[in-house]
Design a protein around this motif. Structure first.
Motif, PDB file in Angstrom:
ATOM      1  N   LEU A   1      47.356  35.740  29.819  1.00 44.45           N
ATOM      2  CA  LEU A   1      46.353  35.677  30.896  1.00 44.45           C
ATOM      3  C   LEU A   1      46.608  34.482  31.796  1.00 44.45           C
ATOM      4  N   LEU A   2      46.805  33.315  31.184  1.00 46.15           N
ATOM      5  CA  LEU A   2      47.004  32.101  31.989  1.00 46.15           C
ATOM      6  C   LEU A   2      48.264  32.232  32.842  1.00 46.15           C
ATOM      7  N   LEU A   3      49.331  32.723  32.240  1.00 46.94           N
ATOM      8  CA  LEU A   3      50.616  32.780  32.940  1.00 46.94           C
ATOM      9  C   LEU A   3      50.661  33.874  33.991  1.00 46.94           C
ATOM     10  N   ASN A   4      49.989  35.007  33.727  1.00 42.05           N
ATOM     11  CA  ASN A   4      50.135  36.164  34.619  1.00 42.05           C
ATOM     12  C   ASN A   4      48.870  36.496  35.405  1.00 42.05           C
ATOM     13  N   GLY A   5      47.758  35.854  35.072  1.00 45.36           N
ATOM     14  CA  GLY A   5      46.543  36.045  35.866  1.00 45.36           C
ATOM     15  C   GLY A   5      45.621  37.141  35.376  1.00 45.36           C
ATOM     16  N   GLU A   6      46.116  38.016  34.492  1.00 47.81           N
ATOM     17  CA  GLU A   6      45.295  39.102  33.936  1.00 47.81           C
ATOM     18  C   GLU A   6      45.500  39.181  32.427  1.00 47.81           C
ATOM     19  N   LEU A   7      44.519  39.671  31.707  1.00 43.64           N
ATOM     20  CA  LEU A   7      44.722  39.910  30.271  1.00 43.64           C
ATOM     21  C   LEU A   7      45.736  41.042  30.096  1.00 43.64           C
TER      22      LEU A   7
ATOM     23  N   SER B   1      44.564  25.421  42.907  1.00 43.26           N
ATOM     24  CA  SER B   1      44.939  26.136  41.699  1.00 43.26           C
ATOM     25  C   SER B   1      43.945  27.250  41.387  1.00 43.26           C
ATOM     26  N   SER B   2      44.465  28.369  40.900  1.00 42.68           N
ATOM     27  CA  SER B   2      43.610  29.516  40.553  1.00 42.68           C
ATOM     28  C   SER B   2      43.585  29.738  39.043  1.00 42.68           C
ATOM     29  N   ILE B   3      44.009  28.740  38.286  1.00 41.61           N
ATOM     30  CA  ILE B   3      44.197  28.952  36.837  1.00 41.61           C
ATOM     31  C   ILE B   3      42.905  28.723  36.053  1.00 41.61           C
ATOM     32  N   THR B   4      42.380  27.481  36.117  1.00 46.26           N
ATOM     33  CA  THR B   4      41.230  27.107  35.284  1.00 46.26           C
ATOM     34  C   THR B   4      40.134  26.508  36.156  1.00 46.26           C
ATOM     35  N   TYR B   5      38.904  26.896  35.839  1.00 44.59           N
ATOM     36  CA  TYR B   5      37.745  26.367  36.553  1.00 44.59           C
ATOM     37  C   TYR B   5      36.835  25.630  35.582  1.00 44.59           C
ATOM     38  N   ILE B   6      36.468  24.396  35.944  1.00 48.57           N
ATOM     39  CA  ILE B   6      35.553  23.605  35.119  1.00 48.57           C
ATOM     40  C   ILE B   6      34.370  23.199  35.991  1.00 48.57           C
ATOM     41  N   ASP B   7      33.163  23.383  35.468  1.00 50.77           N
ATOM     42  CA  ASP B   7      31.986  22.798  36.110  1.00 50.77           C
ATOM     43  C   ASP B   7      31.453  21.766  35.122  1.00 50.77           C
ATOM     44  N   GLY B   8      31.747  20.491  35.385  1.00 48.99           N
ATOM     45  CA  GLY B   8      31.438  19.429  34.422  1.00 48.99           C
ATOM     46  C   GLY B   8      29.958  19.230  34.212  1.00 48.99           C
ATOM     47  N   ASP B   9      29.152  19.454  35.246  1.00 49.67           N
ATOM     48  CA  ASP B   9      27.700  19.239  35.108  1.00 49.67           C
ATOM     49  C   ASP B   9      27.052  20.348  34.290  1.00 49.67           C
ATOM     50  N   ARG B  10      27.619  21.576  34.442  1.00 48.40           N
ATOM     51  CA  ARG B  10      26.994  22.707  33.728  1.00 48.40           C
ATOM     52  C   ARG B  10      27.747  23.063  32.453  1.00 48.40           C
ATOM     53  N   GLY B  11      28.798  22.276  32.143  1.00 50.49           N
ATOM     54  CA  GLY B  11      29.542  22.554  30.904  1.00 50.49           C
ATOM     55  C   GLY B  11      30.184  23.919  30.897  1.00 50.49           C
ATOM     56  N   ILE B  12      30.812  24.266  32.044  1.00 51.83           N
ATOM     57  CA  ILE B  12      31.459  25.576  32.177  1.00 51.83           C
ATOM     58  C   ILE B  12      32.973  25.400  32.172  1.00 51.83           C
ATOM     59  N   LEU B  13      33.674  26.266  31.396  1.00 55.15           N
ATOM     60  CA  LEU B  13      35.139  26.290  31.386  1.00 55.15           C
ATOM     61  C   LEU B  13      35.567  27.751  31.408  1.00 55.15           C
ATOM     62  N   ARG B  14      36.392  28.121  32.415  1.00 52.06           N
ATOM     63  CA  ARG B  14      36.871  29.502  32.536  1.00 52.06           C
ATOM     64  C   ARG B  14      38.374  29.481  32.761  1.00 52.06           C
ATOM     65  N   TYR B  15      39.100  30.376  32.090  1.00 51.91           N
ATOM     66  CA  TYR B  15      40.537  30.586  32.359  1.00 51.91           C
ATOM     67  C   TYR B  15      40.638  31.858  33.192  1.00 51.91           C
ATOM     68  N   ARG B  16      41.164  31.752  34.387  1.00 51.21           N
ATOM     69  CA  ARG B  16      41.324  32.911  35.282  1.00 51.21           C
ATOM     70  C   ARG B  16      40.010  33.702  35.396  1.00 51.21           C
ATOM     71  N   GLY B  17      38.894  32.965  35.377  1.00 50.40           N
ATOM     72  CA  GLY B  17      37.568  33.549  35.594  1.00 50.40           C
ATOM     73  C   GLY B  17      36.848  33.944  34.316  1.00 50.40           C
ATOM     74  N   TYR B  18      37.571  34.021  33.183  1.00 51.75           N
ATOM     75  CA  TYR B  18      36.916  34.439  31.935  1.00 51.75           C
ATOM     76  C   TYR B  18      36.312  33.226  31.225  1.00 51.75           C
ATOM     77  N   PRO B  19      35.031  33.254  30.828  1.00 50.71           N
ATOM     78  CA  PRO B  19      34.423  32.127  30.109  1.00 50.71           C
ATOM     79  C   PRO B  19      35.154  31.850  28.798  1.00 50.71           C
ATOM     80  N   ILE B  20      35.341  30.598  28.480  1.00 51.17           N
ATOM     81  CA  ILE B  20      36.091  30.211  27.278  1.00 51.17           C
ATOM     82  C   ILE B  20      35.433  30.787  26.032  1.00 51.17           C
ATOM     83  N   GLU B  21      34.116  30.886  26.055  1.00 57.59           N
ATOM     84  CA  GLU B  21      33.405  31.423  24.876  1.00 57.59           C
ATOM     85  C   GLU B  21      33.845  32.858  24.577  1.00 57.59           C
TER      86      GLU B  21
END
Ligand code: SDX
Length: 434
Positions: A91-97, A57-77
């Motif tokens: 963004l989630l549906l089409n891959g770009e903002l 999947s290319s949608i969401t990336y989580i790094d559980g040890d470092r507390g990272i969450l990104r949607y299509r590469g963009y940090p959730i913050e």
């Protein structure tokens, strides 16, 4: 050194080289490892999929040890700080903002689909007055399937786009109708002059005034909360969406199934359980005794722990910051101080540290929702509305993934060997009580 692992089967002395890609081996590569021609071949045993990737999947990336969450590469913050929920949905549906033109058109299209068929109102009126909103939501979403039979053609991209817009547009309407049903209040039709969350607040809370005037701080806070809840890679309910979707069930039925999974107290139902837990604790003076109960294994600290995050859930941090803005408008929720005390104690206690238990997305969200005026029974509904975007994005990726087939795991059989039915039990004449 090659990207492979070398295995020797000590049962036969044979060796195998299995390719390693993306840090995984293909489970099907194990099937060649046999003790003889009759052997089915090696499988993996992984209850609850603790260590199994089910998809690419290319949608969401989580790094559980470092507390990272990104949607299509963009940090959730950054998304929470700079975007609207509908733009994040795009963004989630089409891959770009979206650019500004796409953003305006997208918001218009979603607003266009906020109404639901009048028959669905009658359908919802059939529920008891105290029916749980999640039960009403998932049943009504499933019922939507009967209004859009063309949605069964899941390979038709145009139809998929239409169903996706319908679901994103209609989820707040169904949720609000469920809430109004519980209160015995008339349903409020969508007001399409309002934004996504303001319209939702209007359908929830408009009374006799001609037009509901949503508090912009609360509407913005809800928009941020919706962004935080939009997707989270292969969680339990998304796995359900993919499993049901893999049979080519239509997106309404698949999403109803995903909503059912979310309702569980270990998953999206946890935000409601947190408030019930805080009510049970009741006051600061009881916090230590409650923590002792948790450590004795008598109960869980709801809103704590995560299968992936072994560090602070980045969403919990943002929710805590958002709470401060909400409380400036609503007044602080007295349960906040109990929650903060619980967190402080847990973060210092070896029991929680050893198990890497930190607050997750559900720990503080319920406190905000309650301060905003929501009943705890609505909290998981507030999770399902934004997660609709994530479920549909993951479903769309599944349908387009040529590697995916109908999901059908194997098992380890532990039951009886073949055995035979003895003499049939004699038919005893049923004595009819006179
Ligand atoms: C969500 O997957 C996702 O991404 C989900 C989600 C999303 O956005 O989709 O992030 C949303 O569901 C968040 C989680 C919400 N649930 C809760 O807050 C419920 C409470 N949390 C737990 O039930 C638990 O932490 C889970 C379900 C979240 C994770 O469970 P795991 O990964 O299967 O961990 P586990 O149950 O095997 O626990 C490991 C140990 C155990 O202790 P030991 O047996 O080793 O002694 O940690 C303990 C557990 O007893 N433990 C807890 C605990 N969570 C785990 N002890 C007390 N309180 C807890 N909350």
């Amino acid at each position: 050194m090659s990207d492979s692992i070398h295995l020797t089967d000590n049962r036969t002395g044979k060796s195998y080289d299995l390719p390693v890609t993306h840090g995984t081996i293909r489970a099907m590569d194990l099937r060649q490892i046999k003790t003889g021609p009759e052997d089915f071949g090696l499988m993996t045993y992984d209850p609850a999929f603790m260590n199994t990737a089910s998809c690419m999947s290319s949608i969401t990336y989580i790094d559980g040890d470092r507390g990272i969450l990104r949607y299509r590469g963009y940090p959730i913050e950054e998304l929470a700080a700079k975007c609207t929920f509908l733009d994040v949905a795009w963004l989630l549906l089409n891959g770009e903002l979206p650019n500004s033109e796409e953003s305006v058109e997208w918001a218009h299209k979603i607003r266009y689909h906020t109404m639901i068929h009048e028959n669905l109102k009658k359908f919802m009126e059939g529920f008891r007055h105290d029916a749980h909103p999640m039960g009403m939501l998932m049943s009504t979403v499933a019922a939507l399937s009967t209004f859009y039979p063309e949605s069964r053609d899941v390979k038709n991209k145009q139809s998929r786009k239409m169903q996706i817009m319908r679901l994103i547009g209609k989820m707040p309407t169904i949720a609000a109708y469920a809430y109004r049903h519980n209160l015995g209040l008339p349903y409020v039709y969508p007001d399409n002059t309002l934004g996504y969350t303001s319209n939702f607040l209007s359908m929830l809370w408009k009374m006799t005034e001609p037009k509901y005037d949503a508090n912009p701080v609360l509407a913005k806070a809800l928009d941020i909360l919706f962004i935080l809840h939009a997707d989270h890679e292969q969680n339990c309910s998304t796995n359900t969406m993919r499993a049901v979707g893999s049979s080519q069930a239509d997106p309404y039925l698949s999403l109803a199934a995903a909503s059912a999974a979310l309702a569980g107290p270990l998953h999206g139902g946890a935000n409601e359980e947190v408030l019930l837990m805080l009510d049970e604790i009741g006051s600061l003076s009881n916090v230590h005794a409650f923590v002792d109960k948790v450590k004795a294994g008598q109960c869980k600290l709801m809103g704590f722990g995560h299968r992936v995050y072994k560090n602070y859930d980045p969403r919990a941090k943002i929710i805590k910051q958002t709470a401060e803005e909400v409380f400036k408008v609503t007044g602080a929720n007295p349960k906040l101080e109990i929650a903060i005390e619980l967190e402080q104690i847990a973060l210092r206690d070896e029991y929680f540290i050893k198990r890497k238990l930190y607050p997750n997305v559900d720990f503080y969200s319920g406190i905000i929702y309650q301060a905003m005026g929501f009943h705890p029974a609505m909290f998981t509904v507030l999770f399902a509305i934004p997660r609709t975007v994530g479920w549909l994005t993951q479903w769309q990726e599944l349908v387009d993934d040529g590697e995916q087939k109908i999901a059908r795991p194997r098992q380890i059989y532990t039951g009886h060997d073949e055995r035979h039915v003895g003499q049939p039990v004699e038919e005893h004449a049923v004595s009819v009580a006179r």
